[in-house]
Design a protein around this motif. Sequence first.
Motif, PDB file in Angstrom:
ATOM      1  N   LYS A   1      40.091  71.970 -35.927  1.00 18.56           N
ATOM      2  CA  LYS A   1      41.082  72.842 -36.572  1.00 18.56           C
ATOM      3  C   LYS A   1      42.395  72.839 -35.801  1.00 18.56           C
ATOM      4  CE  LYS A   1      38.045  75.951 -39.076  1.00 18.56           C
ATOM      5  NZ  LYS A   1      37.565  77.326 -39.241  1.00 18.56           N
ATOM      6  N   ARG A   2      42.298  72.895 -34.488  1.00 18.82           N
ATOM      7  CA  ARG A   2      43.521  72.864 -33.676  1.00 18.82           C
ATOM      8  C   ARG A   2      44.254  71.529 -33.847  1.00 18.82           C
ATOM      9  NH1 ARG A   2      40.932  75.340 -28.183  1.00 18.82           N
ATOM     10  NH2 ARG A   2      40.800  77.495 -28.907  1.00 18.82           N
ATOM     11  N   GLY A   3      43.490  70.445 -33.937  1.00 21.80           N
ATOM     12  CA  GLY A   3      44.106  69.137 -34.128  1.00 21.80           C
ATOM     13  C   GLY A   3      44.840  69.033 -35.450  1.00 21.80           C
ATOM     14  N   LEU A   4      44.223  69.514 -36.514  1.00 17.48           N
ATOM     15  CA  LEU A   4      44.880  69.502 -37.818  1.00 17.48           C
ATOM     16  C   LEU A   4      46.140  70.361 -37.804  1.00 17.48           C
ATOM     17  CD1 LEU A   4      41.741  69.756 -40.121  1.00 17.48           C
ATOM     18  CD2 LEU A   4      43.248  67.776 -39.855  1.00 17.48           C
ATOM     19  N   PHE A   5      46.018  71.560 -37.226  1.00 22.52           N
ATOM     20  CA  PHE A   5      47.162  72.456 -37.162  1.00 22.52           C
ATOM     21  C   PHE A   5      48.293  71.845 -36.335  1.00 22.52           C
ATOM     22  CE2 PHE A   5      49.522  75.862 -35.050  1.00 22.52           C
ATOM     23  CZ  PHE A   5      50.017  76.536 -36.164  1.00 22.52           C
ATOM     24  N   THR A   6      47.951  71.208 -35.223  1.00 23.55           N
ATOM     25  CA  THR A   6      48.954  70.626 -34.342  1.00 23.55           C
ATOM     26  C   THR A   6      49.694  69.479 -35.015  1.00 23.55           C
ATOM     27  OG1 THR A   6      47.617  71.246 -32.430  1.00 23.55           O
ATOM     28  CG2 THR A   6      49.299  69.588 -32.073  1.00 23.55           C
ATOM     29  N   TYR A   7      48.967  68.623 -35.728  1.00 25.75           N
ATOM     30  CA  TYR A   7      49.611  67.529 -36.464  1.00 25.75           C
ATOM     31  C   TYR A   7      50.567  68.093 -37.510  1.00 25.75           C
ATOM     32  CZ  TYR A   7      50.325  63.519 -39.470  1.00 25.75           C
ATOM     33  OH  TYR A   7      50.901  62.528 -40.212  1.00 25.75           O
ATOM     34  N   ALA A   8      50.098  69.078 -38.279  1.00 28.42           N
ATOM     35  CA  ALA A   8      50.943  69.681 -39.310  1.00 28.42           C
ATOM     36  C   ALA A   8      52.163  70.347 -38.683  1.00 28.42           C
ATOM     37  CB  ALA A   8      50.134  70.689 -40.133  1.00 28.42           C
ATOM     38  N   LEU A   9      51.991  70.989 -37.536  1.00 26.82           N
ATOM     39  CA  LEU A   9      53.105  71.633 -36.844  1.00 26.82           C
ATOM     40  C   LEU A   9      54.155  70.600 -36.429  1.00 26.82           C
ATOM     41  CD1 LEU A   9      54.177  74.339 -35.719  1.00 26.82           C
ATOM     42  CD2 LEU A   9      53.008  73.760 -33.586  1.00 26.82           C
ATOM     43  N   GLY A  10      53.709  69.461 -35.930  1.00 26.88           N
ATOM     44  CA  GLY A  10      54.647  68.394 -35.566  1.00 26.88           C
ATOM     45  C   GLY A  10      55.434  67.897 -36.773  1.00 26.88           C
ATOM     46  N   ALA A  11      54.761  67.743 -37.904  1.00 30.82           N
ATOM     47  CA  ALA A  11      55.441  67.284 -39.119  1.00 30.82           C
ATOM     48  C   ALA A  11      56.432  68.337 -39.621  1.00 30.82           C
ATOM     49  CB  ALA A  11      54.416  66.963 -40.203  1.00 30.82           C
ATOM     50  N   VAL A  12      56.049  69.608 -39.544  1.00 33.14           N
ATOM     51  CA  VAL A  12      56.954  70.689 -39.975  1.00 33.14           C
ATOM     52  C   VAL A  12      58.176  70.736 -39.066  1.00 33.14           C
ATOM     53  CG1 VAL A  12      57.177  73.206 -40.094  1.00 33.14           C
ATOM     54  CG2 VAL A  12      55.221  72.079 -41.137  1.00 33.14           C
TER      55      VAL A  12
ATOM     56  N   ALA B   1      50.631  66.364 -43.878  1.00 35.15           N
ATOM     57  CA  ALA B   1      50.826  67.723 -43.346  1.00 35.15           C
ATOM     58  C   ALA B   1      50.649  68.771 -44.440  1.00 35.15           C
ATOM     59  CB  ALA B   1      52.204  67.842 -42.714  1.00 35.15           C
ATOM     60  N   VAL B   2      51.110  68.483 -45.652  1.00 33.92           N
ATOM     61  CA  VAL B   2      50.952  69.437 -46.752  1.00 33.92           C
ATOM     62  C   VAL B   2      49.467  69.604 -47.096  1.00 33.92           C
ATOM     63  CG1 VAL B   2      51.357  69.769 -49.222  1.00 33.92           C
ATOM     64  CG2 VAL B   2      53.251  69.142 -47.715  1.00 33.92           C
ATOM     65  N   VAL B   3      48.733  68.501 -47.152  1.00 31.37           N
ATOM     66  CA  VAL B   3      47.299  68.576 -47.448  1.00 31.37           C
ATOM     67  C   VAL B   3      46.576  69.366 -46.358  1.00 31.37           C
ATOM     68  CG1 VAL B   3      45.191  67.204 -47.679  1.00 31.37           C
ATOM     69  CG2 VAL B   3      47.279  66.474 -48.830  1.00 31.37           C
ATOM     70  N   ILE B   4      46.941  69.136 -45.108  1.00 28.29           N
ATOM     71  CA  ILE B   4      46.335  69.880 -43.993  1.00 28.29           C
ATOM     72  C   ILE B   4      46.641  71.364 -44.124  1.00 28.29           C
ATOM     73  CG2 ILE B   4      46.471  70.282 -41.502  1.00 28.29           C
ATOM     74  CD1 ILE B   4      46.815  67.242 -41.188  1.00 28.29           C
ATOM     75  N   ALA B   5      47.912  71.693 -44.402  1.00 32.49           N
ATOM     76  CA  ALA B   5      48.302  73.099 -44.524  1.00 32.49           C
ATOM     77  C   ALA B   5      47.543  73.796 -45.658  1.00 32.49           C
ATOM     78  CB  ALA B   5      49.812  73.197 -44.744  1.00 32.49           C
ATOM     79  N   VAL B   6      47.388  73.109 -46.772  1.00 28.37           N
ATOM     80  CA  VAL B   6      46.637  73.687 -47.893  1.00 28.37           C
ATOM     81  C   VAL B   6      45.167  73.879 -47.499  1.00 28.37           C
ATOM     82  CG1 VAL B   6      45.790  73.215 -50.222  1.00 28.37           C
ATOM     83  CG2 VAL B   6      48.203  72.870 -49.678  1.00 28.37           C
ATOM     84  N   GLY B   7      44.617  72.903 -46.802  1.00 24.87           N
ATOM     85  CA  GLY B   7      43.217  72.994 -46.384  1.00 24.87           C
ATOM     86  C   GLY B   7      42.960  74.067 -45.355  1.00 24.87           C
ATOM     87  N   LEU B   8      43.913  74.273 -44.446  1.00 26.35           N
ATOM     88  CA  LEU B   8      43.743  75.282 -43.403  1.00 26.35           C
ATOM     89  C   LEU B   8      44.042  76.684 -43.901  1.00 26.35           C
ATOM     90  CD1 LEU B   8      45.251  73.555 -40.241  1.00 26.35           C
ATOM     91  CD2 LEU B   8      42.852  73.990 -40.740  1.00 26.35           C
ATOM     92  N   TRP B   9      44.799  76.785 -44.977  1.00 28.89           N
ATOM     93  CA  TRP B   9      45.168  78.098 -45.500  1.00 28.89           C
ATOM     94  C   TRP B   9      43.966  78.745 -46.070  1.00 28.89           C
ATOM     95  CZ3 TRP B   9      50.194  80.107 -45.566  1.00 28.89           C
ATOM     96  CH2 TRP B   9      50.305  81.364 -46.159  1.00 28.89           C
TER      97      TRP B   9
END
Length: 186
Positions: free
Chosen positions: A128-139, A178-186
């Motif tokens: 979860k942290r890895g997905l969030f971190t990747y999405a954060l970098g893209a944002v 990043a959008v797919v990750i954000a939707v999945g983590l939400w």
Amino acid sequence: SLSQRMRYVAIRRRSVSRLIQGLFLLFLFTLPFESTVVGSSSISKLTGFLFFAAYLINDNPLLTGKPMSRIPGAMWGFVGYFAFFLLGGLYLHDEFLHEYLVQSFTLLQLFVFLWIGTNLLQDERIAKRGLFTYALGAVLLALGSLSHLPGFDTQVVPGRMTDLGQNPNALALHMAIAVVIAVGLW
């Protein structure tokens, strides 16, 4: 009777050092910035090198005795592709040998990284942290580009905008993931 009672078995989770976790997350954070060049290499290559070096020093299965997990089923397709790629090298002319060796080494590094990554991502917290971190970098890349912050070299190509000299398609791929990750983590 024994069959009617429930028994629980505690399975100790493989511990991963904070250094390895932090470098893994740093590497994932820098992936959207892969075309940012520092000297003769990209930021993501440098952080990937640091991650590999730290992993080989701290968690190397050959030195520490910690077992690597079995190669996941999905990675066997990659192994097959790599084998065919290596066999294709038997029919190359000498002029293409250097490029072939570089690509072979890159594929080998990718395989080892994927194998290490599957070991690390078995821990749900790290995943979860890895997905969030990747999405954060893209944002961060998107916000820096849209805000025209210093250091974010925004370029407009016909009908599209890109940043840091990246291929617009590669940048769009990072943003879509990043959008797919954000939707999945939400």
